[in-house]
Design an enzyme around this catalytic site. Structure first.
Site, short mmCIF file in Angstrom:
data_model
loop_
_atom_site.label_atom_id
_atom_site.label_comp_id
_atom_site.label_asym_id
_atom_site.label_seq_id
_atom_site.Cartn_x
_atom_site.Cartn_y
_atom_site.Cartn_z
CG HIS A 1 -1.97 -1.08 1.25
ND1 HIS A 1 -2.74 -1.58 0.45
CD2 HIS A 1 -1.89 -2.00 2.38
CE1 HIS A 1 -3.36 -2.58 0.76
NE2 HIS A 1 -3.02 -2.97 2.01
CG HIS B 1 0.68 10.50 6.73
ND1 HIS B 1 -0.40 9.75 5.95
CD2 HIS B 1 0.53 11.88 6.43
CE1 HIS B 1 -1.22 10.70 5.41
NE2 HIS B 1 -0.77 11.93 5.71
CB THR C 1 -5.48 8.16 5.17
OG1 THR C 1 -4.38 7.58 5.18
CG2 THR C 1 -5.43 9.42 5.81
CB THR C 2 -5.56 2.87 5.00
OG1 THR C 2 -5.12 2.67 6.32
CG2 THR C 2 -4.61 3.66 3.99
#
Lengths: 239, 239
Positions: free
Chosen positions: B79, B123, B189-190
């Protein structure tokens, strides 16, 4: 016979059977059980009420409260005393208009300010065109008698009943003199505890007499949800 | 025979069968489908990323970033590219210590600032003792080559692989010069899109070359979740 045994076993296993049918503030259906009515009540990270602490002074927009309408009746819905309003009563914030739908009371207050509880808190509940909610909260301290509470209390309805007011009065007269506000992102304080609610707690309080506070508490009981964890939120105080 | 028919019918009715087994950023498993992996991805009112707009100047605490440790490896988890760290790397905010767990990248940026997208966003993911998360986000603009990105990119791992760095370097060297930060309450955010995450987006950007941006994008593709509705949140900018 087999089918009956199976059905009995299934019913015993169904978790909701052990829940009260309606949420409330009692031993069996109180805030600790609200996750059964709506999961976010238990799992949400942005729930209301909160203890307003460590607020950051912030350059927030002024609150534009255009209350030109009237309070016309009062409803006892079994959870709270709720005032009905008519006319043009609009809060503008974030360049969005929110229309006042109703106001209602909690005894004692739900939000705390620096760990202080108040005998009464009013919630003025507004919605925009998309159904987003904004609540203006007003704390009441014990002092002189409050004229608007007196008018509302002339004939308090019993559960399920609505009383029309003999003398409607201006919604605006319920507000204290404006002296800034706290802001945070929160939720409904009752099931379904939906989040995404703008909370705007006025810095100035209203007042009412001890007798008035006692009379309202006698009708509503303790209908205050305990304060919720603040988690990632920073509370703001307008400057 | 009957049993087999029933089993087939049940399997056909199971909703997850029609979903991709793993979330991602594609047509079948992208952000629009993440509600299947975790309901809050679809229903949450405090989701990340956001478009940082109308930030209110606010008297926020200084960000205490004590990064004394090293970046030691880089993982491609399918990812994102994720940096592994060692040593003492602590963020203190709200009188709470959050330990740096890892950092990772998105191409292009997930958060926007005044509707502007950046080619890269890092991040830095921290957790406190209770598992609460705080993310420090750094935007990258195209300019001169970035030395730390160069070191990380010397031998980028393929999906599922981790590459140890030949020369570990200071975590702190990845940060831009400090010039304030934006703050809001958000989420992962996932999937599982968990809320209650403190978001701290640095006002100053880092830089990297176009070649570096292209190389990272080639490995990760578009791994940016679209911006989410801000709902009741007010974004803050430290003063």
């Amino acid at each position: 016979m087999k089918r009956k045994v199976l059905a009995t076993a299934l019913i015993a296993a169904l978790p909701y059977i052990s829940h009260a049918a309606e949420w409330g503030y009692g031993e069996e259906n109180g805030p600790d059980h609200w996750g059964h009515f709506a999961e976010v009540c238990a799992s949400g990270k942005n729930q209301s009420p909160v203890d307003i602490q460590n607020a950051a002074a912030s350059d927030l927009d002024d609150l534009e409260l255009s209350y030109h309408g009237q309070v016309v009746d009062i409803l006892n819905n079994g959870h709270t005393l709720q005032g009905g309003v008519e006319g043009h009563n609009v809060l503008t914030i974030d360049d969005t208009e929110f229309e006042l739908k109703q106001f209602h009371f909690h005894t004692p207050s739900e939000n705390l300010i620096n760990n202080q509880s108040y005998p009464l808190e009013a919630h003025f509940v507004h919605a925009d065109q998309n159904g987003n909610l904004a609540v203006v909260a007003v704390m009441y301290e014990v002092d002189d008698k409050n004229n608007q509470v007196a008018q509302l209390s002339q004939s308090l309805p019993t559960a399920g009943e609505t009383t029309a007011l003999d003398q409607p009065f201006a919604v605006k007269s319920m507000l204290p003199e404006f002296d800034g506000y706290y802001r945070f992102s929160g939720s409904l304080t009752t099931p379904p505890c939906s989040e995404g609610v703008r909370w705007l707690v006025l810095n100035n309080s209203q007042h009412l007499s001890q007798e008035q506070a006692d009379a309202l508490h006698q009708v509503m009981g303790d209908n205050n949800r305990p304060v919720q964890d603040i988690y990632a939120r920073q509370i703001l105080l307008s400057q």
